[in-house]
Design an enzyme around this catalytic site. Sequence first.
Site, PDB file in Angstrom:
ATOM      1  N   ASP A   2       0.834  -1.204   0.000  1.00 45.15           N
ATOM      2  CA  ASP A   2       0.000   0.000   0.000  1.00 45.15           C
ATOM      3  C   ASP A   2       0.866   1.250   0.000  1.00 45.15           C
ATOM      4  OD1 ASP A   2       0.799  -0.647   2.653  1.00 45.15           O
ATOM      5  OD2 ASP A   2      -0.753   0.661   3.482  1.00 45.15           O
ATOM      6  N   GLU A  58      -0.075  -0.844   5.930  1.00 48.64           N
ATOM      7  CA  GLU A  58       1.031  -0.295   6.718  1.00 48.64           C
ATOM      8  C   GLU A  58       0.933   1.209   6.818  1.00 48.64           C
ATOM      9  OE1 GLU A  58       5.020   1.269   7.766  1.00 48.64           O
ATOM     10  OE2 GLU A  58       3.832   1.676   5.981  1.00 48.64           O
TER      11      GLU A  58
END
EC number: 3.5.1.18
Length: 377
Positions: A69, A134
């Site tokens: 991400d 994250e």
Amino acid sequence: MSDTTLELAKRIIACASVTPEDAGCMDILIERLKPLGFSIEFINRNGVTNLWARRGTTAPLFVFAGHTDVVPTGPLDKWTSPPFAPEIRDGVLYGRGTADMKSSVAASVTAVEAFVAANPQHPGSLAFLLTSDEEGDANDGTIAVVEALKARGETLDFCIIGEPTSVDTLGDMVKNGRRGSLSGVLTVKGIQCHIAYPEKGRNPIHEAAPALAELAATEWDQGNEYYQPTTWQISNIHGGTGATNVVPGSVDIKFNFRFSTASTPEGLQQRLSAILEKHKLDYEIKWTLGARPFLTGRGPLADAATTAIREICGIETELSTTGGTSDGRFIAEICRQMLEIGPVNATSHKIDECIAVDALPKLSAIYRRILEQLMTA
């Protein structure tokens, strides 16, 4: 290898994986890992994509960890080229996630491809731990995988996280630990009244000010060989109704400790409370422990990384624990030795995020050289 590190990086950078979305990144990576004999396991939670891919069943277990991400792009019209259309200009690759941390993910995959091709019967096991959560809350990402691995008694012997740790040039800094993070919301209570009659109330901002000054001036510890001294900082203060003629009835102060292994959360809480008590404040505190500090000292992994960077980049790396928290705070619970090694951090999360093209094969070579030192007979 069917693709260079550059080409693989471009493929996953083209996926618009704004947290907590993976947007197809892991499918691309799985295409590369399955032919190498990796078993594929998804440990998804609450819509977050988490991959645990493993080759082998014996120890030692060497893991590459990371995230697919990325943070939001910001205003698209500020980008020189579209953030999810990776573009090379003057030897630099531009796109969201180039530095943080899709290039590292690509480099780890191509490093493993090269290593396995040269060492098909290597001892031990290799694994990848990847998440799409994250950059956001991180409540359902790496921590979910760690919980699953812990429940079945798995221990990681070595782990490399590809966060962008370099400062000026690839390899000049490696993170061998991170400080802990302890946050609090302090509410100091007073008595609201008309500002023209302060004697009829108690101003909590005035009462808190001397204590805050003392807290800001306190030396919490002196750090140690690996850590800088613990710091305490105020991030937000809010008090009052918004009116200019009312003494507030309370004030909220948000603060944070970044602490070393020279202090404990419990010790910091006790010392802070003692200062507040000394100033006779009427207060409440809500505490949140975001992370405990973790550290990998000198040993096989740190030595292998230092050697690899010296050979590939021609420089001596610095082991450091500076900076913010990372998913290493979760992995440390089940890992014996862990380092963060990645590209230059200067453009992470920025408009026109980028990485030098020549850093990509070098980063892959660093990862491969570490594997060669630790995972061959």
